[in-house]
Scaffold this motif. Sequence first.
Motif, PDB file in Angstrom:
ATOM      1  N   ALA A   1      -0.714  -7.669   4.248  1.00 48.50           N
ATOM      2  CA  ALA A   1       0.397  -6.747   4.472  1.00 48.50           C
ATOM      3  C   ALA A   1       1.576  -7.427   5.148  1.00 48.50           C
ATOM      4  CB  ALA A   1      -0.072  -5.548   5.308  1.00 48.50           C
ATOM      5  N   VAL A   2       1.322  -8.197   6.203  1.00 54.23           N
ATOM      6  CA  VAL A   2       2.456  -8.835   6.895  1.00 54.23           C
ATOM      7  C   VAL A   2       3.090  -9.910   6.009  1.00 54.23           C
ATOM      8  CG1 VAL A   2       1.653  -8.248   9.213  1.00 54.23           C
ATOM      9  CG2 VAL A   2       1.060 -10.457   8.248  1.00 54.23           C
TER      10      VAL A   2
ATOM     11  N   TRP B   1      -1.483   2.384   1.318  1.00 50.50           N
ATOM     12  CA  TRP B   1      -0.068   2.028   1.389  1.00 50.50           C
ATOM     13  C   TRP B   1       0.194   0.695   0.690  1.00 50.50           C
ATOM     14  CZ3 TRP B   1       3.258   5.501   1.668  1.00 50.50           C
ATOM     15  CH2 TRP B   1       3.144   6.596   2.524  1.00 50.50           C
TER      16      TRP B   1
ATOM     17  N   VAL C   1       1.010  -1.693   7.713  1.00 49.39           N
ATOM     18  CA  VAL C   1       0.761  -2.564   8.866  1.00 49.39           C
ATOM     19  C   VAL C   1       0.184  -1.833  10.074  1.00 49.39           C
ATOM     20  CG1 VAL C   1       1.881  -4.070  10.576  1.00 49.39           C
ATOM     21  CG2 VAL C   1       2.301  -4.413   8.138  1.00 49.39           C
TER      22      VAL C   1
ATOM     23  N   ASP D   1       6.707 -11.741   6.765  1.00 47.36           N
ATOM     24  CA  ASP D   1       6.460 -12.351   8.071  1.00 47.36           C
ATOM     25  C   ASP D   1       5.404 -13.449   7.934  1.00 47.36           C
ATOM     26  OD1 ASP D   1       6.065 -13.031  10.714  1.00 47.36           O
ATOM     27  OD2 ASP D   1       5.847 -10.956  11.415  1.00 47.36           O
TER      28      ASP D   1
ATOM     29  N   ARG E   1      -3.386  -2.862  11.478  1.00 50.81           N
ATOM     30  CA  ARG E   1      -3.451  -3.438  12.824  1.00 50.81           C
ATOM     31  C   ARG E   1      -4.493  -2.682  13.661  1.00 50.81           C
ATOM     32  NH1 ARG E   1       1.647  -2.923  14.534  1.00 50.81           N
ATOM     33  NH2 ARG E   1       2.227  -4.890  13.569  1.00 50.81           N
TER      34      ARG E   1
ATOM     35  N   GLN F   1       3.354  -9.660   2.724  1.00 50.91           N
ATOM     36  CA  GLN F   1       4.196  -8.898   1.806  1.00 50.91           C
ATOM     37  C   GLN F   1       5.464  -8.390   2.480  1.00 50.91           C
ATOM     38  OE1 GLN F   1       2.313  -5.998  -0.788  1.00 50.91           O
ATOM     39  NE2 GLN F   1       0.353  -7.063  -0.542  1.00 50.91           N
ATOM     40  N   CYS F   2       5.417  -8.227   3.799  1.00 48.75           N
ATOM     41  CA  CYS F   2       6.611  -7.826   4.562  1.00 48.75           C
ATOM     42  C   CYS F   2       7.537  -9.005   4.824  1.00 48.75           C
ATOM     43  CB  CYS F   2       6.205  -7.196   5.895  1.00 48.75           C
ATOM     44  SG  CYS F   2       5.475  -5.568   5.746  1.00 48.75           S
TER      45      CYS F   2
ATOM     46  N   GLN G   1       3.882  -0.439  -0.328  1.00 49.24           N
ATOM     47  CA  GLN G   1       4.555  -0.060   0.909  1.00 49.24           C
ATOM     48  C   GLN G   1       3.907  -0.810   2.081  1.00 49.24           C
ATOM     49  OE1 GLN G   1       7.150   2.220   1.255  1.00 49.24           O
ATOM     50  NE2 GLN G   1       7.245   2.242  -0.972  1.00 49.24           N
ATOM     51  N   PRO G   2       3.993  -2.146   2.086  1.00 53.00           N
ATOM     52  CA  PRO G   2       3.276  -2.904   3.112  1.00 53.00           C
ATOM     53  C   PRO G   2       3.716  -2.595   4.541  1.00 53.00           C
ATOM     54  CG  PRO G   2       4.782  -4.335   1.923  1.00 53.00           C
ATOM     55  CD  PRO G   2       4.751  -3.020   1.195  1.00 53.00           C
ATOM     56  N   SER G   3       4.985  -2.293   4.747  1.00 52.42           N
ATOM     57  CA  SER G   3       5.439  -2.005   6.112  1.00 52.42           C
ATOM     58  C   SER G   3       4.793  -0.729   6.653  1.00 52.42           C
ATOM     59  CB  SER G   3       6.963  -1.904   6.178  1.00 52.42           C
ATOM     60  OG  SER G   3       7.425  -0.843   5.381  1.00 52.42           O
ATOM     61  N   ARG G   4       4.489   0.199   5.773  1.00 48.36           N
ATOM     62  CA  ARG G   4       3.798   1.429   6.200  1.00 48.36           C
ATOM     63  C   ARG G   4       2.314   1.173   6.406  1.00 48.36           C
ATOM     64  NH1 ARG G   4       6.335   6.590   3.261  1.00 48.36           N
ATOM     65  NH2 ARG G   4       5.694   7.536   5.228  1.00 48.36           N
TER      66      ARG G   4
END
Length: 90
Positions: A47-48, A9, A19, A53, A23, A50-51, A14-17
């Motif tokens: 990933a977070v 992902w 996470v 956060d 995790r 890139q989202c 698609q970092p939110s997908r």
Amino acid sequence: MDAATGRAWLACDQPSRAVPFLRNRVEAAAPDYPRDHLYAVLDLADAVHQCGDGDHARQLLDQAEGLIGTVSSQRMAYRFEALSSAVASM
């Protein structure tokens, strides 16, 4: 499987997908294997970040900092430094 799915992902921007999978990977990574655990934490931090956060990414990087000294890997050290710089500039 979670690590591969999460990284896929990320590769698809698609970092939110990614996470949830990453995790799960961090939670499953055994502390007895610091390199594997560090790799999982850095993937999730990426990933977070890139989202967008930054706070969560910094928390993960703090966790990674505790592991980086136990792993003899220039690639991991470079990735940690690059990600730390990127998060700091948010």
